[in-house]
Design a protein around this motif. Sequence first.
Motif, mmCIF file in Angstrom:
data_model
loop_
_atom_site.group_PDB
_atom_site.id
_atom_site.type_symbol
_atom_site.label_atom_id
_atom_site.label_comp_id
_atom_site.label_asym_id
_atom_site.label_seq_id
_atom_site.Cartn_x
_atom_site.Cartn_y
_atom_site.Cartn_z
ATOM 1 N N ILE A 1 0.814 -1.207 0.000
ATOM 2 C CA ILE A 1 0.000 0.000 0.000
ATOM 3 C C ILE A 1 0.857 1.271 0.000
ATOM 4 C CG2 ILE A 1 -0.228 0.056 2.518
ATOM 5 C CD1 ILE A 1 -3.080 1.116 2.105
ATOM 6 N N VAL A 2 2.031 1.225 0.629
ATOM 7 C CA VAL A 2 2.908 2.400 0.597
ATOM 8 C C VAL A 2 4.029 2.246 -0.426
ATOM 9 C CG1 VAL A 2 2.435 3.135 2.965
ATOM 10 C CG2 VAL A 2 4.296 1.514 2.526
ATOM 11 N N ARG A 3 4.494 1.046 -0.614
ATOM 12 C CA ARG A 3 5.636 0.826 -1.502
ATOM 13 C C ARG A 3 5.354 1.260 -2.934
ATOM 14 N NH1 ARG A 3 8.513 -5.048 -2.226
ATOM 15 N NH2 ARG A 3 9.969 -4.544 -3.894
ATOM 16 N N ARG A 4 4.103 1.043 -3.395
ATOM 17 C CA ARG A 4 3.755 1.375 -4.777
ATOM 18 C C ARG A 4 3.909 2.873 -5.057
ATOM 19 N NH1 ARG A 4 -0.948 3.959 -5.223
ATOM 20 N NH2 ARG A 4 -1.976 4.283 -3.231
ATOM 21 N N LEU A 5 3.846 3.700 -4.003
ATOM 22 C CA LEU A 5 3.950 5.143 -4.194
ATOM 23 C C LEU A 5 5.337 5.559 -4.660
ATOM 24 C CD1 LEU A 5 2.028 6.348 -1.009
ATOM 25 C CD2 LEU A 5 1.168 6.180 -3.348
ATOM 26 N N ASP A 6 6.325 4.698 -4.465
ATOM 27 C CA ASP A 6 7.687 5.020 -4.873
ATOM 28 C C ASP A 6 7.792 5.166 -6.382
ATOM 29 O OD1 ASP A 6 10.332 5.603 -4.383
ATOM 30 O OD2 ASP A 6 10.985 3.522 -4.440
ATOM 31 N N PHE A 7 6.789 4.679 -7.109
ATOM 32 C CA PHE A 7 6.862 4.705 -8.571
ATOM 33 C C PHE A 7 5.867 5.678 -9.181
ATOM 34 C CE2 PHE A 7 8.138 0.603 -6.860
ATOM 35 C CZ PHE A 7 9.463 0.612 -7.262
ATOM 36 N N THR A 8 5.477 6.664 -8.382
ATOM 37 C CA THR A 8 4.607 7.726 -8.895
ATOM 38 C C THR A 8 5.427 8.937 -9.330
ATOM 39 O OG1 THR A 8 4.292 8.604 -6.651
ATOM 40 C CG2 THR A 8 2.677 7.008 -7.441
ATOM 41 N N ARG A 9 6.746 8.842 -9.209
ATOM 42 C CA ARG A 9 7.636 9.935 -9.611
ATOM 43 C C ARG A 9 8.650 9.404 -10.626
ATOM 44 N NH1 ARG A 9 4.125 11.537 -6.664
ATOM 45 N NH2 ARG A 9 4.291 12.990 -4.905
ATOM 46 N N ALA A 10 8.728 10.060 -11.783
ATOM 47 C CA ALA A 10 9.603 9.590 -12.869
ATOM 48 C C ALA A 10 11.064 9.429 -12.443
ATOM 49 C CB ALA A 10 9.493 10.517 -14.072
ATOM 50 N N PRO A 11 11.639 10.377 -11.702
ATOM 51 C CA PRO A 11 13.045 10.199 -11.300
ATOM 52 C C PRO A 11 13.277 8.940 -10.477
ATOM 53 C CG PRO A 11 12.356 12.480 -10.962
ATOM 54 C CD PRO A 11 11.118 11.693 -11.279
ATOM 55 N N ARG A 12 12.289 8.548 -9.664
ATOM 56 C CA ARG A 12 12.438 7.344 -8.859
ATOM 57 C C ARG A 12 12.417 6.091 -9.733
ATOM 58 N NH1 ARG A 12 14.837 6.873 -4.660
ATOM 59 N NH2 ARG A 12 13.625 4.994 -4.191
ATOM 60 N N ILE A 13 11.667 6.123 -10.828
ATOM 61 C CA ILE A 13 11.621 4.976 -11.741
ATOM 62 C C ILE A 13 12.981 4.784 -12.389
ATOM 63 C CG2 ILE A 13 10.650 4.125 -13.914
ATOM 64 C CD1 ILE A 13 7.984 5.393 -13.084
#
Length: 235
Positions: free
Chosen positions: A165-177
Motif C-alpha cells: 500500500i505504501v511501496r507502490r507510491l515510490d513509482f509515482t515519480r519519474a526520477p524514482r523509476i
Amino acid sequence: MSDSKSAAGKANALAGQIYQRLKDDISNFALLPGDRFTETEMAERYGVSRTPVRDALYRLEREGYLQVAFRSGWSVRPFDFHRFDQLYDLRIVLELAAVARICEAEQPADLSALQAIWSLPREQRLTDGKQVGELDEAFHQGLILATGNLEMARVHQEVTDKIRIVRRLDFTRAPRIDLTYDEHQEVLRLLTQRKAAQAAINLRSHIEASKAEVHKITLHMIYEARQRGLVGAAG
C-alpha cells in the motif's frame, strides 16, 4: 445443486469486486486513514447489497486495512509508520541473507531473467509506475527465489503484501523509476561478480531510500486529500 453453486460463485465474485474497489479507494486515499463509515454507506456507495460489502470489509480487516468497533462501525486504520519500518527492516534482513547465499553458492545463480528486464538502455525502459512497481516486487522476490529457499520466499512475499500500500507510491515519480532501473542494474552486476559486501551495501541503501521516499509521499498525499476534502466541504 448447480443453481446454488452458480449463485454462490456470483456472490463470491461480487464480494471480490467490492473488496478490490474498497482496497483501491484506501490505496488511492479516496478513503483516508481514520475515516469512519457503515456497511450501509458502503453498500450505497457501490450500489450493491450489504452482504458482499460485509464480506469485503472483514477480508480487509483481516489484512490490516480496516478496523471495526461494535458501536461505531468501520474505520480505515491510521497509518502505522512504526509497523511499516519494522516490515522494511525484516525485508532488508531477508534480502541481505539472499545476497550472501547467492554470492557464496557453489553454482552461480541464474539471474538472466532479471537482467533482461532491468539491464535495458534508458530509451527502452518502462515509464508506467504501476508496471514498474510490479516488476520491482518481482525483482526483489527473484533475489530470494534465487537462493532456492522457499520458506524465505514465503515470508518475503508476506512482507511484500503488507507494505504494498505504501511501496507502490515510490513509482509515482519519474526520477524514482529511472533510479530504480539504475540501482537494480548495479546490484545485479555486483551479484554476478560475487561481490557480496558491496552488493549488500547497495541493496540496503536502495531499500532505505525507497522507504524514506514513500514516507514523504504518503504524508503529502494524505495532506492533499484532506485539503481537497476541506475545500469540498466549504464549497
